[in-house]
Write a protein that holds these residues in place. Structure first.
Motif, mmCIF file in Angstrom:
data_model
loop_
_atom_site.group_PDB
_atom_site.id
_atom_site.type_symbol
_atom_site.label_atom_id
_atom_site.label_comp_id
_atom_site.label_asym_id
_atom_site.label_seq_id
_atom_site.Cartn_x
_atom_site.Cartn_y
_atom_site.Cartn_z
ATOM 1 N N GLU A 43 -45.389 36.439 -38.425
ATOM 2 C CA GLU A 43 -46.825 36.723 -38.493
ATOM 3 C C GLU A 43 -47.359 37.119 -37.121
ATOM 4 O O GLU A 43 -48.197 38.019 -37.018
ATOM 5 C CB GLU A 43 -47.594 35.493 -38.990
ATOM 6 N N ASN A 61 -55.375 35.360 -41.865
ATOM 7 C CA ASN A 61 -55.303 34.066 -42.534
ATOM 8 C C ASN A 61 -56.650 33.646 -43.119
ATOM 9 O O ASN A 61 -57.270 32.694 -42.651
ATOM 10 C CB ASN A 61 -54.744 33.000 -41.598
ATOM 11 N N GLU A 74 -54.881 32.679 -50.433
ATOM 12 C CA GLU A 74 -54.870 32.964 -48.994
ATOM 13 C C GLU A 74 -53.936 34.130 -48.701
ATOM 14 O O GLU A 74 -52.879 34.255 -49.315
ATOM 15 C CB GLU A 74 -54.410 31.721 -48.225
ATOM 16 N N ASP A 76 -52.327 36.696 -45.330
ATOM 17 C CA ASP A 76 -52.070 36.703 -43.892
ATOM 18 C C ASP A 76 -52.956 37.698 -43.147
ATOM 19 O O ASP A 76 -53.300 37.472 -41.993
ATOM 20 C CB ASP A 76 -50.594 37.014 -43.620
#
Length: 158
Positions: A43, A61, A74, A76
């Motif tokens: 990430e 996020n 949710e 990223d």
């Protein structure tokens, strides 16, 4: 006292600001990533690639909810103006049936609400950034050509 001692992120940031700046670039970068909710090396690399490109900066996020109150999940990275999401999908999590089923169900919710979802393997972030960039650029362009989706993005609780 126990061995596990925690220090809140704001305290680390304050200490960093009050201290010297010599050799602190990597720590500052890591702290910015933690503040953005980055949870893995993949990430972090994705975030660096996106922010270093000419793609618009997404929110990182965030939790998505449809205007009708349906929780979507949710993601990223989220480009709200275009309705584009990214998930960095680690093989460890998605290898087992339960992880794969949760990912599949979330992808279905994203699609149901008109979101252009991108599920990216961590290895692609470094090995195929040009391909990822082209895919995201195309989705962002297509997403901006339609009315904005009625999706609310907010920081997840806890």
């Amino acid at each position: 006292t126990g061995q596990k001692r925690a220090c809140p992120i704001p305290a680390i940031g304050l200490e960093l600001e009050q201290g010297g700046s010599h050799d602190s670039a990597r720590l500052r970068s890591a702290l910015a990533e933690v503040r953005d909710g980055v949870r893995s090396v993949a990430e972090a690399r994705f975030r660096q690639r996106v922010l270093g490109s000419d793609l618009p900066a997404p929110r990182f996020n965030v939790f998505l909810r449809a205007a009708d109150g349906t929780d979507i999940g949710e993601v990223d990275a989220w480009w709200g103006a275009a309705g584009v999401s990214v998930e960095i999908d680690s093989q460890e999590y998605h290898f087992y049936r339960d992880g794969w089923l949760r990912t599949d169900a979330k992808r279905s919710r994203l699609l149901k609400h008109g979101i252009f979802p991108h599920n990216i393997a961590p290895s692609r972030v470094d090995r195929d950034w040009d391909g990822i960039y082209d895919e995201l650029r195309s989705s962002l362009q297509k997403g901006r050509q339609r009315p904005r989706l009625a999706i609310v993005a907010f920081d997840p609780v806890g």
